[in-house]
Scaffold this motif. Structure first.
Motif, PDB file in Angstrom:
ATOM      1  N   GLU A  61      27.651  20.887  12.784  1.00  0.00           N
ATOM      2  CA  GLU A  61      27.060  19.875  11.935  1.00  0.00           C
ATOM      3  C   GLU A  61      26.546  20.704  10.420  1.00  0.00           C
ATOM      4  OE1 GLU A  61      25.155  17.091  12.026  1.00  0.00           O
ATOM      5  OE2 GLU A  61      26.349  16.365  13.809  1.00  0.00           O
ATOM      6  N   CYS A  62      25.839  22.080  10.535  1.00  0.00           N
ATOM      7  CA  CYS A  62      25.318  22.666   9.416  1.00  0.00           C
ATOM      8  C   CYS A  62      25.975  24.097   9.008  1.00  0.00           C
ATOM      9  CB  CYS A  62      23.961  22.725   9.475  1.00  0.00           C
ATOM     10  SG  CYS A  62      23.446  24.021  10.769  1.00  0.00           S
ATOM     11  N   HIS A  81      20.039  25.931  17.855  1.00  0.00           N
ATOM     12  CA  HIS A  81      19.278  24.707  17.518  1.00  0.00           C
ATOM     13  C   HIS A  81      20.237  23.674  17.836  1.00  0.00           C
ATOM     14  CE1 HIS A  81      21.752  25.662  13.931  1.00  0.00           C
ATOM     15  NE2 HIS A  81      22.048  24.423  13.983  1.00  0.00           N
ATOM     16  N   ARG A 106      25.533  26.929  10.666  1.00  0.00           N
ATOM     17  CA  ARG A 106      24.679  28.188  10.922  1.00  0.00           C
ATOM     18  C   ARG A 106      25.233  28.810  12.275  1.00  0.00           C
ATOM     19  NH1 ARG A 106      18.645  26.690  10.384  1.00  0.00           N
ATOM     20  NH2 ARG A 106      19.483  24.661  11.037  1.00  0.00           N
ATOM     21  N   CYS A 137      27.484  26.238  14.264  1.00  0.00           N
ATOM     22  CA  CYS A 137      27.179  24.834  14.531  1.00  0.00           C
ATOM     23  C   CYS A 137      28.007  23.901  13.619  1.00  0.00           C
ATOM     24  CB  CYS A 137      25.615  24.712  13.736  1.00  0.00           C
ATOM     25  SG  CYS A 137      25.205  22.886  13.895  1.00  0.00           S
ATOM     26  N   HIS A 160      20.885  19.559  16.463  1.00  0.00           N
ATOM     27  CA  HIS A 160      20.525  18.367  15.432  1.00  0.00           C
ATOM     28  C   HIS A 160      20.188  17.121  16.403  1.00  0.00           C
ATOM     29  CE1 HIS A 160      21.723  20.598  11.872  1.00  0.00           C
ATOM     30  NE2 HIS A 160      22.556  21.343  12.946  1.00  0.00           N
TER      31      HIS A 160
END
Ligand SMILES: [Zn+2]
Ligand SMILES: [Zn+2]
Length: 175
Positions: A142-143, A152, A145, A140, A154
């Protein structure tokens, strides 16, 4: 470096003779940059050796698995590969004079070591930026992971919506 030596003394007695050999060779792990490429099991091989006078032509195939880090999600995975090859092995010069044969492997003491031939051909087939699977989702942005293990998104807009009343409240307070 491990060896897989084949006795070629019989083969060298008659030109145009051939010899078929099956075997296994353990390949040593190799460090490439900050990553180590490992071979969890020996590579199996079959080779046909042909005495061509100036040396021995090695025709063959090898199969095995390589442990690699995925270029997208960085996870370790097993890459299965089968590689075909044809190489020339020439006699190491006896008179000290260097016989330069480009890209040729060396024959010494009537023994041919097929390990370097297999190693070189396998390494050429190892992808520079391997993928654990074609559709690997990667990490990801963004994060960080792993998106394969934890798919997922965001949802920035929805968070904004939920915070909207609070923002309006503060805006009113400040007026
Ligand atoms: Zn991956
Ligand atoms: Zn994320």
């Amino acid at each position: 470096m491990n060896t897989a030596e084949i006795d070629v003394s019989k083969l060298l007695e008659h030109s145009s003779d051939e010899l078929e050999v099956f075997g296994e060779v353990v390949l040593e792990p190799i460090k490439l940059g900050d990553k180590t490429i490992e071979f969890p099991a020996p590579f199996s091989f079959s080779v046909r050796l042909s005495n061509v006078g100036e040396g021995i032509v090695v025709n063959g195939e090898t199969s095995g698995s390589v442990r690699l880090h995925c270029g997208r999600c960085l996870e370790l995975f097993t890459y299965e590969t089968t590689v075909s090859f044809e190489e020339l092995a020439v006699f190491a010069s006896e008179d000290g004079e260097e016989r330069e044969v480009e890209d040729a492997f060396k024959l010494a003491d009537e023994k041919l070591d097929v390990a370097p031939i297999i190693y070189q051909n396998v390494m050429v087939e190892v992808p520079i930026r391997p993928l654990c699977r074609e559709e690997c989702a990667g990490l990801c942005a963004e994060c960080g992971r792993n998106l394969n293990e934890e798919p997922h998104e965001h949802k920035q807009e929805r968070i904004d919506e939920r915070l909207a009343p609070l923002r309006d409240f503060f805006n009113k307070e400040n007026k």
